[in-house]
Design an enzyme around this catalytic site. Structure first.
Site, PDB file in Angstrom:
ATOM      1  N   LYS A  87       0.862  -1.194   0.000  1.00 28.42           N
ATOM      2  CA  LYS A  87       0.000   0.000   0.000  1.00 28.42           C
ATOM      3  C   LYS A  87       0.891   1.235   0.000  1.00 28.42           C
ATOM      4  O   LYS A  87       1.756   1.391   0.866  1.00 28.42           O
ATOM      5  CB  LYS A  87      -0.894  -0.035   1.235  1.00 28.42           C
TER       6      LYS A  87
HETATM    7  O1  G3P Z   1      -7.887   2.115   5.270  1.00 27.59           O
HETATM    8  C1  G3P Z   1      -8.201   3.416   4.982  1.00 27.59           C
HETATM    9  C2  G3P Z   1      -9.623   3.843   5.335  1.00 27.59           C
HETATM   10  O2  G3P Z   1     -10.520   2.806   5.172  1.00 27.59           O
HETATM   11  C3  G3P Z   1      -9.776   4.608   6.588  1.00 27.59           C
HETATM   12  O3  G3P Z   1     -11.110   4.814   6.990  1.00 27.59           O
HETATM   13  O4  G3P Z   1     -12.812   5.584   8.588  1.00 27.59           O
HETATM   14  O5  G3P Z   1     -10.388   6.109   9.016  1.00 27.59           O
HETATM   15  O6  G3P Z   1     -11.634   7.266   7.209  1.00 27.59           O
HETATM   16  P1  G3P Z   1     -11.505   6.002   7.993  1.00 27.59           P
END
Ligand code: G3P
Length: 219
Positions: A87
């Site tokens: 990633k």
């Molecule tokens: O993995 C990245 C993403 O899914 C993060 O989600 O909820 O922290 O914006 P969030």
């Protein structure tokens, strides 16, 4: 559509695999820290544990932000397990590294994507997956699902092979809207996946079936 679970919690990853509908897993440095996994060796061992549970692609994020560092770190991550996808953040050095990985048979997930222009760059570099962050755009009153629609349209125009992996997906409605928009993959926490099961008419209907069965089969 593929389902990935967005967590580094091993119990939740196991539970997600037991649902029988899981295709992969995504993690990030924040999710690792949340599980208390610190230090390079511990983090890398944790990736191996996740890969032993998940029969599918597992995203492992690089910490380096310079081209050479991303390449070195990504190569080491890719060697941990066949399921690892490297990633890489959507920055100049990251896109250059994605091109290198793509030319050398290493799968990538380009993360922190918030615009269609960024999506074009990642696809041109040969990213395997692209992670547009739906929820974080919604947080600042920009239509996250709209971005998935735009990217789908652009990728279809040019037959780009990069898979749209909708990330920062936080609820059942987000999941369904991403599916409607043509996301190839949706990654979200386990509770969002589980919430797809819920419907009051399902509960009510099942209760009635069981009551009727019990009445009819009374001795
Ligand atoms: O993995 C990245 C993403 O899914 C993060 O989600 O909820 O922290 O914006 P969030």
């Amino acid at each position: 559509m593929k389902f990935f679970v967005d967590t580094a919690n091993l119990a939740q990853i196991k539970e997600a695999t037991e649902l029988g509908i899981l295709d992969g897993c995504t993690t990030n440095p924040t999710l690792m820290a949340k599980e208390g996994i610190v230090g390079e060796k511990n983090v890398w061992d944790h990736y191996k544990k996740i890969c032993e549970i998940v029969d599918g692609d597992v995203s492992a994020e690089v910490i380096s932000t310079d081209y050479k560092g991303i390449i070195e770190e990504g190569k080491k991550l890719a060697k941990l397990h066949k399921n690892i996808v490297v990633k890489v953040p959507m920055i100049r050095e990251g896109v250059k590294a994605i091109k290198y990985f793509s030319d050398n048979g290493i799968k990538t997930n380009c993360t922190l994507v918030f615009s269609p222009g960024q999506a074009i760059l990642a696809a041109k570099a040969g990213a395997t997956y692209l992670s547009p962050f739906v929820g974080r755009l919604d947080d600042i009153n920009i239509d996250g699902i709209g971005l998935i629609h735009q990217i789908r349209h652009i990728y279809d125009n040019y037959q780009f092979k990069t898979q749209i992996l909708a990330a920062s997906v936080r609820n059942a409605l987000h999941i369904v809207r991403c599916a409607e928009a043509g996301a190839d993959v949706v990654t979200c926490p386990l509770n969002s996946i589980v919430s797809l099961f819920a419907h009051p008419l399902t509960d009510k209907g099942l209760e009635q079936f069981l009551v009727d069965h019990a009445k009819a089969n009374k001795k």
